[in-house]
Design a protein around this motif. Structure first.
Motif, PDB file in Angstrom:
ATOM      1  N   ASN A  39     -22.176 -10.342  56.315  1.00 40.35           N
ATOM      2  CA  ASN A  39     -21.623  -9.151  56.934  1.00 40.35           C
ATOM      3  C   ASN A  39     -20.602  -8.473  56.021  1.00 40.35           C
ATOM      4  O   ASN A  39     -19.461  -8.274  56.388  1.00 40.35           O
ATOM      5  CB  ASN A  39     -20.985  -9.496  58.281  1.00 40.35           C
ATOM      6  N   ARG A  40     -21.014  -8.130  54.863  1.00 42.20           N
ATOM      7  CA  ARG A  40     -20.138  -7.467  53.918  1.00 42.20           C
ATOM      8  C   ARG A  40     -19.930  -6.017  54.328  1.00 42.20           C
ATOM      9  O   ARG A  40     -20.820  -5.364  54.832  1.00 42.20           O
ATOM     10  CB  ARG A  40     -20.734  -7.506  52.522  1.00 42.20           C
ATOM     11  N   SER A  41     -18.737  -5.541  54.041  1.00 42.08           N
ATOM     12  CA  SER A  41     -18.436  -4.143  54.303  1.00 42.08           C
ATOM     13  C   SER A  41     -18.906  -3.307  53.119  1.00 42.08           C
ATOM     14  O   SER A  41     -18.901  -3.759  51.983  1.00 42.08           O
ATOM     15  CB  SER A  41     -16.929  -3.994  54.477  1.00 42.08           C
ATOM     16  N   TYR A  42     -19.311  -2.092  53.405  1.00 43.44           N
ATOM     17  CA  TYR A  42     -19.779  -1.197  52.353  1.00 43.44           C
ATOM     18  C   TYR A  42     -18.836  -0.017  52.142  1.00 43.44           C
ATOM     19  O   TYR A  42     -19.107   0.837  51.314  1.00 43.44           O
ATOM     20  CB  TYR A  42     -21.185  -0.676  52.689  1.00 43.44           C
ATOM     21  N   TYR A  43     -17.745   0.041  52.874  1.00 44.42           N
ATOM     22  CA  TYR A  43     -16.827   1.164  52.772  1.00 44.42           C
ATOM     23  C   TYR A  43     -16.266   1.309  51.361  1.00 44.42           C
ATOM     24  O   TYR A  43     -16.235   2.400  50.801  1.00 44.42           O
ATOM     25  CB  TYR A  43     -15.700   1.019  53.794  1.00 44.42           C
ATOM     26  N   GLY A  44     -15.826   0.215  50.764  1.00 43.95           N
ATOM     27  CA  GLY A  44     -15.285   0.251  49.402  1.00 43.95           C
ATOM     28  C   GLY A  44     -16.327   0.677  48.386  1.00 43.95           C
ATOM     29  O   GLY A  44     -16.026   1.389  47.428  1.00 43.95           O
ATOM     30  N   ILE A  45     -17.570   0.273  48.594  1.00 46.75           N
ATOM     31  CA  ILE A  45     -18.651   0.646  47.681  1.00 46.75           C
ATOM     32  C   ILE A  45     -18.934   2.136  47.793  1.00 46.75           C
ATOM     33  O   ILE A  45     -19.154   2.821  46.785  1.00 46.75           O
ATOM     34  CB  ILE A  45     -19.926  -0.182  47.971  1.00 46.75           C
ATOM     35  N   ILE A  46     -18.897   2.661  49.016  1.00 49.06           N
ATOM     36  CA  ILE A  46     -19.097   4.094  49.214  1.00 49.06           C
ATOM     37  C   ILE A  46     -17.986   4.882  48.522  1.00 49.06           C
ATOM     38  O   ILE A  46     -18.242   5.891  47.855  1.00 49.06           O
ATOM     39  CB  ILE A  46     -19.188   4.429  50.717  1.00 49.06           C
ATOM     40  N   LEU A  47     -16.752   4.402  48.657  1.00 51.80           N
ATOM     41  CA  LEU A  47     -15.633   5.055  47.973  1.00 51.80           C
ATOM     42  C   LEU A  47     -15.803   4.991  46.452  1.00 51.80           C
ATOM     43  O   LEU A  47     -15.520   5.963  45.749  1.00 51.80           O
ATOM     44  CB  LEU A  47     -14.307   4.407  48.374  1.00 51.80           C
ATOM     45  N   LEU A  48     -16.263   3.861  45.950  1.00 51.29           N
ATOM     46  CA  LEU A  48     -16.477   3.719  44.514  1.00 51.29           C
ATOM     47  C   LEU A  48     -17.572   4.665  44.037  1.00 51.29           C
ATOM     48  O   LEU A  48     -17.428   5.311  42.986  1.00 51.29           O
ATOM     49  CB  LEU A  48     -16.832   2.272  44.159  1.00 51.29           C
ATOM     50  N   LEU A  49     -18.646   4.776  44.786  1.00 48.63           N
ATOM     51  CA  LEU A  49     -19.710   5.718  44.426  1.00 48.63           C
ATOM     52  C   LEU A  49     -19.193   7.157  44.421  1.00 48.63           C
ATOM     53  O   LEU A  49     -19.573   7.955  43.558  1.00 48.63           O
ATOM     54  CB  LEU A  49     -20.904   5.578  45.374  1.00 48.63           C
ATOM     55  N   ALA A  50     -18.315   7.477  45.362  1.00 53.59           N
ATOM     56  CA  ALA A  50     -17.712   8.816  45.392  1.00 53.59           C
ATOM     57  C   ALA A  50     -16.868   9.055  44.142  1.00 53.59           C
ATOM     58  O   ALA A  50     -16.921  10.140  43.545  1.00 53.59           O
ATOM     59  CB  ALA A  50     -16.871   8.991  46.650  1.00 53.59           C
ATOM     60  N   GLU A  51     -16.099   8.042  43.737  1.00 55.77           N
ATOM     61  CA  GLU A  51     -15.293   8.160  42.515  1.00 55.77           C
ATOM     62  C   GLU A  51     -16.190   8.367  41.296  1.00 55.77           C
ATOM     63  O   GLU A  51     -15.905   9.191  40.438  1.00 55.77           O
ATOM     64  CB  GLU A  51     -14.432   6.912  42.307  1.00 55.77           C
ATOM     65  N   LEU A  52     -17.259   7.600  41.228  1.00 55.35           N
ATOM     66  CA  LEU A  52     -18.177   7.719  40.090  1.00 55.35           C
ATOM     67  C   LEU A  52     -18.850   9.086  40.067  1.00 55.35           C
ATOM     68  O   LEU A  52     -19.034   9.676  38.998  1.00 55.35           O
ATOM     69  CB  LEU A  52     -19.227   6.605  40.134  1.00 55.35           C
ATOM     70  N   SER A  53     -19.221   9.587  41.234  1.00 58.67           N
ATOM     71  CA  SER A  53     -19.896  10.892  41.271  1.00 58.67           C
ATOM     72  C   SER A  53     -18.949  12.041  40.934  1.00 58.67           C
ATOM     73  O   SER A  53     -19.385  13.074  40.451  1.00 58.67           O
ATOM     74  CB  SER A  53     -20.542  11.113  42.638  1.00 58.67           C
ATOM     75  N   ARG A  54     -17.667  11.861  41.185  1.00 54.60           N
ATOM     76  CA  ARG A  54     -16.681  12.889  40.860  1.00 54.60           C
ATOM     77  C   ARG A  54     -16.332  12.932  39.378  1.00 54.60           C
ATOM     78  O   ARG A  54     -15.786  13.908  38.896  1.00 54.60           O
ATOM     79  CB  ARG A  54     -15.390  12.645  41.636  1.00 54.60           C
ATOM     80  N   SER A  55     -16.626  11.863  38.689  1.00 57.25           N
ATOM     81  CA  SER A  55     -16.254  11.772  37.278  1.00 57.25           C
ATOM     82  C   SER A  55     -17.180  12.630  36.431  1.00 57.25           C
ATOM     83  O   SER A  55     -18.399  12.551  36.538  1.00 57.25           O
ATOM     84  CB  SER A  55     -16.332  10.327  36.794  1.00 57.25           C
ATOM     85  N   SER A  56     -16.565  13.420  35.574  1.00 53.54           N
ATOM     86  CA  SER A  56     -17.366  14.274  34.700  1.00 53.54           C
ATOM     87  C   SER A  56     -17.843  13.517  33.463  1.00 53.54           C
ATOM     88  O   SER A  56     -18.826  13.900  32.849  1.00 53.54           O
ATOM     89  CB  SER A  56     -16.542  15.492  34.284  1.00 53.54           C
ATOM     90  N   HIS A  57     -17.144  12.442  33.112  1.00 56.70           N
ATOM     91  CA  HIS A  57     -17.477  11.686  31.900  1.00 56.70           C
ATOM     92  C   HIS A  57     -17.447  10.199  32.240  1.00 56.70           C
ATOM     93  O   HIS A  57     -16.411   9.672  32.637  1.00 56.70           O
ATOM     94  CB  HIS A  57     -16.460  12.009  30.803  1.00 56.70           C
ATOM     95  N   LEU A  58     -18.583   9.519  32.091  1.00 56.90           N
ATOM     96  CA  LEU A  58     -18.675   8.085  32.337  1.00 56.90           C
ATOM     97  C   LEU A  58     -19.041   7.378  31.043  1.00 56.90           C
ATOM     98  O   LEU A  58     -20.214   7.300  30.677  1.00 56.90           O
ATOM     99  CB  LEU A  58     -19.737   7.788  33.399  1.00 56.90           C
ATOM    100  N   PRO A  59     -18.037   6.854  30.336  1.00 56.18           N
ATOM    101  CA  PRO A  59     -18.335   6.142  29.091  1.00 56.18           C
ATOM    102  C   PRO A  59     -19.205   4.913  29.361  1.00 56.18           C
ATOM    103  O   PRO A  59     -19.068   4.268  30.408  1.00 56.18           O
ATOM    104  CB  PRO A  59     -16.951   5.735  28.576  1.00 56.18           C
ATOM    105  N   PRO A  60     -20.090   4.569  28.435  1.00 55.40           N
ATOM    106  CA  PRO A  60     -21.081   3.519  28.694  1.00 55.40           C
ATOM    107  C   PRO A  60     -20.501   2.126  28.949  1.00 55.40           C
ATOM    108  O   PRO A  60     -20.953   1.440  29.871  1.00 55.40           O
ATOM    109  CB  PRO A  60     -21.959   3.523  27.440  1.00 55.40           C
ATOM    110  N   ILE A  61     -19.524   1.689  28.182  1.00 53.23           N
ATOM    111  CA  ILE A  61     -18.965   0.342  28.368  1.00 53.23           C
ATOM    112  C   ILE A  61     -18.261   0.263  29.719  1.00 53.23           C
ATOM    113  O   ILE A  61     -18.418  -0.717  30.460  1.00 53.23           O
ATOM    114  CB  ILE A  61     -17.999  -0.036  27.218  1.00 53.23           C
ATOM    115  N   THR A  62     -17.518   1.285  30.062  1.00 54.75           N
ATOM    116  CA  THR A  62     -16.834   1.336  31.354  1.00 54.75           C
ATOM    117  C   THR A  62     -17.845   1.260  32.486  1.00 54.75           C
ATOM    118  O   THR A  62     -17.679   0.475  33.430  1.00 54.75           O
ATOM    119  CB  THR A  62     -16.002   2.631  31.461  1.00 54.75           C
ATOM    120  N   LEU A  63     -18.899   2.030  32.395  1.00 57.33           N
ATOM    121  CA  LEU A  63     -19.927   2.042  33.434  1.00 57.33           C
ATOM    122  C   LEU A  63     -20.633   0.691  33.531  1.00 57.33           C
ATOM    123  O   LEU A  63     -20.877   0.187  34.635  1.00 57.33           O
ATOM    124  CB  LEU A  63     -20.939   3.155  33.158  1.00 57.33           C
ATOM    125  N   ILE A  64     -20.926   0.069  32.410  1.00 56.36           N
ATOM    126  CA  ILE A  64     -21.595  -1.244  32.401  1.00 56.36           C
ATOM    127  C   ILE A  64     -20.715  -2.292  33.072  1.00 56.36           C
ATOM    128  O   ILE A  64     -21.195  -3.097  33.875  1.00 56.36           O
ATOM    129  CB  ILE A  64     -21.963  -1.661  30.955  1.00 56.36           C
TER     130      ILE A  64
END
Length: 142
Positions: free
Chosen positions: A15-40
């Motif tokens: 029963n894991r919560s997904y709220y934090g993951i949704i917030l993280l996806l929102a942060e990632l989608s807002r980012s204009s630049h996602l460097p590869p090592i950071t993303l990995i």
């Protein structure tokens, strides 16, 4: 028949919560630049959190990866130094750590380049865990 501990552990895993993951996806989608090592590194942390691939057979067992002075120095469990930073207690813990890492990673990876940023993350990850072991040893001797 079953102890309450095993039921509680099973409950936490299913029963894991997904709220934090949704917030993280929102942060990632807002980012204009996602460097590869950071993303990995962010993807690796999410995969470990959801136990997509069991890392060294330690699926969701935080007790076996937490930095412990006794486990590292007395029992020789040195893998804890490397593994502890990749395990998170819950989705909000993962979100806050990865959102912070995203912000810092964007700036530092752009500044240093991918190779040196990966080296920096590796050195700081190991150093922070070693510092916890050293401070734990000092605290226990006092």
């Amino acid at each position: 028949m079953f102890s309450s501990r095993s039921r509680h552990t099973h409950y936490q895993q299913t029963n894991r919560s997904y709220y934090g993951i949704i917030l993280l996806l929102a942060e990632l989608s807002r980012s204009s630049h996602l460097p590869p090592i950071t993303l990995i590194i962010i993807i690796l942390n999410v995969l470990i959190y959801f136990d997509i691939f069991p890392l060294f057979g330690l699926s969701n067992n935080l007790q076996s990866v937490c930095v412990s002075t006794h486990a590292v120095l007395d029992q020789g469990d040195y893998m804890r130094i490397l593994l502890a930073p990749f395990f998170h207690g819950d989705d909000m813990h993962l979100y806050y750590n990865m959102a912070s890492f995203l912000y810092k990673g964007q700036q530092l990876e752009t500044l240093f380049g991918g190779r040196y940023f990966a080296l920096l993350v590796t050195i700081l990850t190991i150093s922070s865990s070693l510092m916890l072991v050293i401070l734990g040893q000092l605290a226990s001797s006092l």
